[in-house]
Scaffold this motif. Structure first.
Motif, short mmCIF file in Angstrom:
data_model
loop_
_atom_site.label_atom_id
_atom_site.label_comp_id
_atom_site.label_asym_id
_atom_site.label_seq_id
_atom_site.Cartn_x
_atom_site.Cartn_y
_atom_site.Cartn_z
N ASN A 188 -91.26 31.27 -21.44
CA ASN A 188 -90.65 29.97 -22.56
C ASN A 188 -90.23 28.44 -21.76
O ASN A 188 -88.89 28.65 -22.08
CB ASN A 188 -90.00 30.86 -23.39
CG ASN A 188 -90.47 31.52 -24.50
OD1 ASN A 188 -91.49 31.63 -24.44
ND2 ASN A 188 -89.79 32.70 -24.86
N PRO A 209 -95.79 25.80 -25.09
CA PRO A 209 -97.72 25.47 -24.35
C PRO A 209 -97.63 24.09 -25.69
O PRO A 209 -98.72 23.69 -24.72
CB PRO A 209 -97.64 26.75 -25.08
CG PRO A 209 -96.84 27.73 -25.04
CD PRO A 209 -96.10 27.02 -25.17
N SER A 210 -97.00 24.12 -27.04
CA SER A 210 -97.97 22.99 -27.82
C SER A 210 -98.09 21.69 -27.06
O SER A 210 -98.72 20.71 -27.06
CB SER A 210 -97.47 23.07 -28.74
OG SER A 210 -96.21 22.84 -29.10
N THR A 222 -101.94 19.26 -26.13
CA THR A 222 -102.62 18.59 -27.00
C THR A 222 -102.02 17.29 -26.73
O THR A 222 -101.47 17.03 -25.82
CB THR A 222 -101.54 19.01 -28.45
OG1 THR A 222 -99.73 18.80 -28.01
CG2 THR A 222 -101.26 20.35 -29.41
N SER A 266 -106.58 23.17 -28.85
CA SER A 266 -104.85 23.30 -28.71
C SER A 266 -104.44 24.20 -29.42
O SER A 266 -103.23 25.14 -29.04
CB SER A 266 -104.53 22.35 -28.01
OG SER A 266 -104.91 21.13 -26.99
N GLN A 267 -104.29 23.99 -31.33
CA GLN A 267 -103.54 24.84 -31.48
C GLN A 267 -104.16 26.23 -31.67
O GLN A 267 -103.10 27.31 -31.55
CB GLN A 267 -104.25 24.54 -33.10
CG GLN A 267 -103.45 22.93 -33.14
CD GLN A 267 -104.14 21.80 -34.42
OE1 GLN A 267 -104.82 22.74 -35.06
NE2 GLN A 267 -103.74 20.87 -34.97
N THR A 293 -102.10 27.75 -28.26
CA THR A 293 -101.17 27.78 -28.56
C THR A 293 -100.59 29.82 -30.37
O THR A 293 -99.82 30.35 -29.30
CB THR A 293 -100.64 26.64 -29.28
OG1 THR A 293 -100.85 25.33 -28.49
CG2 THR A 293 -99.19 26.90 -29.16
N ASN A 349 -98.91 33.11 -27.97
CA ASN A 349 -97.40 33.05 -29.30
C ASN A 349 -97.91 34.82 -29.40
O ASN A 349 -96.84 34.89 -30.23
CB ASN A 349 -97.28 32.38 -29.39
CG ASN A 349 -97.11 31.14 -28.91
OD1 ASN A 349 -96.68 30.96 -27.73
ND2 ASN A 349 -96.76 29.45 -29.19
#
Length: 582
Positions: free
Chosen positions: A163, A167-168, A172, A259-260, A263, A267
């Protein structure tokens, strides 16, 4: 001649423009009396009239204002079944005729194709032209029949991704878009454009053998992949039409949705869809590399993230050690494309982490490349090959191998040009050795081009692209550190290489479409910053279709008029464009 004997034509009135067809065909005056003019009555001829076309204003109004019509209602948009969308990616390729950079010819109708109106790139009367975002919402919510991701056929470790950033923030866009994920009329046109124009132009192979043709097939079964494909397709269609220098609203909407989903997938504790994730990241590269100016932050972060992802799951090791299963072959092809895109970013100084990681192990890199070219079966059960057409002919496959080796050498020059002084001797010796070895091992490619020229045959497009790329790499190596592009006096060796580069590029353009072949477009950039010939420069600007590379070339030529430009200066130009852009 005596003036008294000069004959003068007697004018009997202006010729008729709105007369009957009989008088117009005889080029005589018509009194325009309907339904029969006097001349046709007198000569007992058949008086024929054409239908009067409506005026321009009437056509724009739709044959009269809406208020004056007895009844009017917009055409109801019927939801299209999923099988209609699958027909767009049928394995029967469309015949696409290339005409120009600004005109898209619809494909010839074939089995399962949309009607011609579906390929129309202009809004229909039922679409909200004033608000382009509404175009993508006038559809049916897309719910794929297969909700689960593509399941790999090989065992994968369950690891936790590092982490080092969220990533978002990488995937995005800066535009907040909140709208339901749906497919509208414009999306079906984008899919049709992707299949009929984009996929064939991204490859020198037959459309059905194109990698992007197969990727679209995967996208139909995976909504995350489809969102990124639509984001790229909408943007490419906008670039081709010259509509805007920025992606249209439809691109941002699908990019946000993809993208959503990406992500959430990354995760997830049960994440195992590495094919879907890697393919999504590939299209993220393709998206950001066509947005003016280059977003350094996004591309650098993407390069680091892809490198971390591949290392965490040891995807390169799995591909290099596994047998030729469907998923390992497909994943190898995607990793090869990612290597190409990340190395391309390294030229501008905004990537290269993943490409450098792959280049550390040359044997593994070559194994992945060989596996990516294997013949495997698509989801439709038909054989699909990533090799060139006519794979039974060994030279064709060897041309692709030469091209891949040149991509690797190109990235080595990227690293050499940005290395510390103590490492330059090692890099320079290695690069020169690899270039000489590549030309020696694949000398038949140059012989093939010479034979085609002698016998007046059209050479293979891939051979021309590879040789053009080779000459551009030679100039790039010479100018990458302690030299300036176009520096006078130009050595005879560089001048000869430049002449061969432009001559081969000219042959390539005549042999086939090159608008979406990035390495060829990059070669034109190198020729443009090196040449002093205004005729050659004008030709290069006319052929260069990549908006990023064309903008960079314009900025560099303006600076070259004031002072010499080195490779470091070109990277500063790109960075300056990034800060100056509104």
């Amino acid at each position: 001649m005596n003036a008294s004997k000069t004959r003068h034509r007697t004018e009997r009135g202006a010729r008729s423009k709105n007369g009957c067809q009989t008088c117009i065909s005889k080029k005589v005056k018509c009194d325009e009396q309907r339904p029969h003019c006097r001349r046709c009555i007198r000569l007992q001829l058949q008086c024929e009239w054409t239908t009067q076309p409506p005026s321009l204003s009437a056509r724009r109004r739709g044959f009269g204002p809406i208020k004056s019509r007895e009844s009017w209602a917009p055409r109801t948009i019927q939801p299209r079944a999923r099988d209609q969308l699958e027909h767009i990616v049928s394995d029967e390729p469309s015949q696409v005729e290339e005409t120009s950079d600004s005109v898209i010819e619809p494909p010839n109708p074939g089995p399962g194709h949309f009607p011609e109106v579906m390929f129309n790139t202009w809004p229909t009367s039922t679409e909200a032209v004033d608000n382009p975002i509404n175009q993508i919402n006038t559809g049916v919510t897309f719910v794929p029949d297969i909700q689960m991701p593509i399941t790999p056929q090989f065992p994968l470790p369950v690891l936790t991704l590092p982490n080092f950033f969220a990533p978002s923030t990488l995937f995005t866009s800066d535009i907040e878009i909140r709208s339901p994920s749906s497919l509208g009329e414009s999306d079906f046109r984008a899919v049709s454009f992707h299949r009929a124009v984009f996929a064939p132009l991204k490859s020198t192979q037959k459309p059905a053998s194109s990698a992007h043709f197969l990727f679209l097939d995967l996208g139909i079964r995976n909504s995350m992949i489809l969102d990124f494909i639509l984001a790229v397709s909408h943007n490419e269609l906008s670039i081709r039409l010259g509509s805007s220098q920025q992606p249209p609203p439809e691109s941002w909407i699908h990019f946000q949705h993809g993208s959503q989903k990406l992500t959430l997938a990354i995760n997830s504790s049960l994440h195992s869809d590495h094919v879907g994730s890697m393919l999504s990241m590939l299209y993220i590269y393709m998206f950001w590399l066509r947005v003016l100016p280059l977003n350094y932050q996004k591309l650098r972060g993407l390069s680091l993230f892809v490198c971390s992802y591949v290392k965490s799951f040891d995807l390169d090791g799995l591909c290099a050690s596994s047998s030729s299963l469907l998923d390992t072959t497909l994943l190898s092809r995607i990793l090869t494309y990612l290597y190409d895109r990340d190395g391309f970013c390294a030229f501008f100084g905004c990537g290269g982490a993943f490409a450098s990681y792959v280049s550390q192990n040359q044997e593994k890199r070559k194994t992945i490349w060989q596996l990516s070219r294997s013949v495997f079966t698509s989801s439709r059960g038909l054989p699909t090959s990533f090799t060139m057409s006519g794979t039974s002919d060994p030279p064709d496959s060897h041309i692709l191998t030469l091209y891949f080796e040149l991509i690797s050498i190109h990235h080595d020059i990227n690293r050499y040009s940005q290395a510390v002084e103590a490492q330059t001797v090692h890099w320079l010796r290695r690069i020169k050795r690899n270039l000489a070895q590549a030309q020696e091992d694949f000398i038949f490619v140059w012989s093939l081009l010479a034979d085609c020229k002698m016998n007046q045959r059209v050479p293979p497009l891939m051979a021309l692209v590879a040789v053009t790329f080779f000459h551009a790499i030679q100039i790039y190596l010479f100018r990458s550190r302690d030299s300036y592009f176009g520096q006078l006096p130009i050595s005879s060796e560089i001048q000869r290489t430049l002449n061969e580069l432009i001559a081969t590029a000219y042959q390539t353009v005549a042999a086939g479409p090159v608008q979406l072949l990035e390495r060829f477009q990059w070669s034109l950039l190198i020729a443009g910053v090196e040449t002093h010939d205004p005729v050659h420069l004008d030709w290069i600007f006319g052929i260069l279709s990549d908006p990023i590379l064309k903008a960079i070339l314009k900025h560099v030529k303006r600076r070259q008029a004031i002072y010499p430009v080195s490779m470091d200066e070109i990277r500063k130009v790109v960075d300056t464009m990034n800060h100056e852009h509104p």
